[in-house]
Design an enzyme around this catalytic site. Sequence first.
Site, PDB file in Angstrom:
ATOM      1  N   GLU A 107      36.530  71.992  79.035  1.00 46.24           N
ATOM      2  CA  GLU A 107      37.255  70.734  79.193  1.00 46.24           C
ATOM      3  C   GLU A 107      37.387  70.013  77.860  1.00 46.24           C
ATOM      4  O   GLU A 107      36.522  70.128  76.989  1.00 46.24           O
ATOM      5  CB  GLU A 107      36.500  69.822  80.179  1.00 46.24           C
ATOM      6  N   CYS A 120      38.211  64.454  72.457  1.00 44.84           N
ATOM      7  CA  CYS A 120      36.831  64.931  72.542  1.00 44.84           C
ATOM      8  C   CYS A 120      36.886  66.413  72.893  1.00 44.84           C
ATOM      9  O   CYS A 120      37.384  66.781  73.959  1.00 44.84           O
ATOM     10  CB  CYS A 120      36.122  64.119  73.623  1.00 44.84           C
ATOM     11  N   CYS A 127      26.139  74.902  77.458  1.00 40.82           N
ATOM     12  CA  CYS A 127      25.309  74.467  76.328  1.00 40.82           C
ATOM     13  C   CYS A 127      23.889  74.955  76.550  1.00 40.82           C
ATOM     14  O   CYS A 127      23.402  74.979  77.680  1.00 40.82           O
ATOM     15  CB  CYS A 127      25.311  72.944  76.215  1.00 40.82           C
ATOM     16  N   CYS A 131      19.380  69.349  77.630  1.00 39.04           N
ATOM     17  CA  CYS A 131      19.013  67.934  77.759  1.00 39.04           C
ATOM     18  C   CYS A 131      19.147  67.544  79.236  1.00 39.04           C
ATOM     19  O   CYS A 131      20.200  67.767  79.838  1.00 39.04           O
ATOM     20  CB  CYS A 131      19.903  67.056  76.882  1.00 39.04           C
ATOM     21  N   CYS A 134      22.235  65.454  80.788  1.00 35.73           N
ATOM     22  CA  CYS A 134      23.600  65.860  80.463  1.00 35.73           C
ATOM     23  C   CYS A 134      24.080  66.943  81.430  1.00 35.73           C
ATOM     24  O   CYS A 134      23.382  67.930  81.665  1.00 35.73           O
ATOM     25  CB  CYS A 134      23.633  66.377  79.025  1.00 35.73           C
ATOM     26  N   CYS A 361      31.070  60.655  78.576  1.00 38.64           N
ATOM     27  CA  CYS A 361      30.041  61.369  77.810  1.00 38.64           C
ATOM     28  C   CYS A 361      29.063  62.067  78.735  1.00 38.64           C
ATOM     29  O   CYS A 361      28.491  61.451  79.631  1.00 38.64           O
ATOM     30  CB  CYS A 361      29.216  60.400  76.959  1.00 38.64           C
TER      31      CYS A 361
HETATM   32  N1  SAH Z   1      25.555  68.693  71.759  1.00 38.81           N
HETATM   33  C1  SAH Z   1      26.096  67.589  71.018  1.00 38.81           C
HETATM   34  C2  SAH Z   1      27.426  67.082  71.516  1.00 38.81           C
HETATM   35  C3  SAH Z   1      27.595  66.889  72.986  1.00 38.81           C
HETATM   36  S1  SAH Z   1      27.631  65.448  73.874  1.00 38.81           S
HETATM   37  C4  SAH Z   1      25.121  66.454  71.009  1.00 38.81           C
HETATM   38  O1  SAH Z   1      24.187  66.454  71.800  1.00 38.81           O
HETATM   39  O2  SAH Z   1      25.267  65.559  70.189  1.00 38.81           O
HETATM   40  C5  SAH Z   1      28.004  64.022  73.055  1.00 38.81           C
HETATM   41  C6  SAH Z   1      27.048  62.886  73.373  1.00 38.81           C
HETATM   42  O3  SAH Z   1      26.994  62.544  74.765  1.00 38.81           O
HETATM   43  C7  SAH Z   1      25.625  63.226  72.974  1.00 38.81           C
HETATM   44  O4  SAH Z   1      25.078  62.156  72.270  1.00 38.81           O
HETATM   45  C8  SAH Z   1      24.949  63.379  74.317  1.00 38.81           C
HETATM   46  O5  SAH Z   1      23.569  63.188  74.240  1.00 38.81           O
HETATM   47  C9  SAH Z   1      25.638  62.325  75.126  1.00 38.81           C
HETATM   48  N2  SAH Z   1      25.413  62.468  76.565  1.00 38.81           N
HETATM   49  C10 SAH Z   1      25.132  63.596  77.236  1.00 38.81           C
HETATM   50  N3  SAH Z   1      24.981  63.339  78.543  1.00 38.81           N
HETATM   51  C11 SAH Z   1      25.183  62.021  78.702  1.00 38.81           C
HETATM   52  C12 SAH Z   1      25.177  61.170  79.840  1.00 38.81           C
HETATM   53  N4  SAH Z   1      24.958  61.636  81.064  1.00 38.81           N
HETATM   54  N5  SAH Z   1      25.419  59.855  79.643  1.00 38.81           N
HETATM   55  C13 SAH Z   1      25.669  59.385  78.406  1.00 38.81           C
HETATM   56  N6  SAH Z   1      25.691  60.149  77.300  1.00 38.81           N
HETATM   57  C14 SAH Z   1      25.451  61.450  77.448  1.00 38.81           C
END
Ligand code: SAH
Length: 368
Positions: A107, A120, A127, A131, A134, A361
């Site tokens: 996406e 984006c 991934c 985390c 996420c 995000c």
């Molecule tokens: N892997 C990279 C880029 C992916 S996501 C990274 O972690 O930076 C981009 C941002 O969205 C990251 O800061 C991630 O931690 C954040 N993110 C992921 N899940 C989220 C959620 N459920 N709510 C808010 N931010 C989130």
Amino acid sequence: MTSLPLVFDAPKRGLPPRHLVDLSPAQRAEAVAALGEKPFRAKQLSNHYFSRLTVDPAEMTDIPATTRDKLVADLMPPLFTVVRKVTADEGTTSKTLLRAHDGTLIESVLMRYPDRATLCISSQAGCGMACPFCATGQGGLQRNLSTAEIVDQVRLGAAAMRDGDLPGGPGRLSNIVFMGMGEPLANYKRILEAVHRICDPAPDGLGISQRHVTVSTVGLVPAIKKLTEEDLQVRLAVSLHTPDDELRDTLVPVNTKWNVSEVLEAARGYADKTGRRVSIEYALIRDINDQGWRADLLGKKLRKHLGQLVHVNLIPLNPTPGSKWDASPKPVEREFVRRVREQGVECTVRDTRGQEIAAACGQLAAEG
Ligand code: SAH
């Protein structure tokens, strides 16, 4: 009647065949010559892709028809089909679901603002960073995206802006953030090539300013150090989410390998070399990482490691399906911002576009 197990029907997962965009300008000329064509055809093809944003041979009327079919078949194998587009925020946010040659789904999200348009993009399908807050992290890694697959998301976004697909009439795609699916620095070589193809001037690239490209990472320290040596002007964003190792070990599991101080020192190195301020991403999670003392500690640590070369981006948590976590209440968020600023560190709250279409995000999960 017995039916074959599904696995026999599924295409083999893997990178697509090599594409014009995977090649340097010199390699493109070689590839064209290998097909028995004049090298200048490489420039014509590049011009169609990077300037005119097209991969349709019918539009390439400056190349003889038979030649064009041969060149496109060899150098522009189809990368994606658009499965679906969904919009939110009065049409100014648009999420595109793309299917790759092997069935892999990814996406990208286009967001139009009065003064800019930001795309984006995804760097991997799935991934591997796991985390827990996420959505992408929950499914694990499927595979890396090729350079061409990363750049093609940008071509499609740039074409959508040029064609006025979003309200506001024709416009220009100005900003790219590697904040879709995947950990960009875990697909280092390909995202680096992609940055060049996205930023080099036409006809070798899409001509978007490096300063308007953000690479976001969980904090893979060796890769940040490598990126520092590349002589780029892209912005670095680090997903910190908490200033203490104890909690970060669970929120960003890779922290057990490279801890908070190591990540911040690597970020400092990048900021010193490029002169660009590093963004610190902090998803604010109710009762998990939103305490006043954590705001104080965050501000202090950032001042110590990064001085003025830092900016905190607070992201209200976007709850993912089945998650027990939630965003912090607004008064808690305001207090957090106040306390970070009190330490002399800039801090702003990111707007959360596309929430109702699972495009915000950390919500990208490509369910088909
Ligand atoms: N892997 C990279 C880029 C992916 S996501 C990274 O972690 O930076 C981009 C941002 O969205 C990251 O800061 C991630 O931690 C954040 N993110 C992921 N899940 C989220 C959620 N459920 N709510 C808010 N931010 C989130």
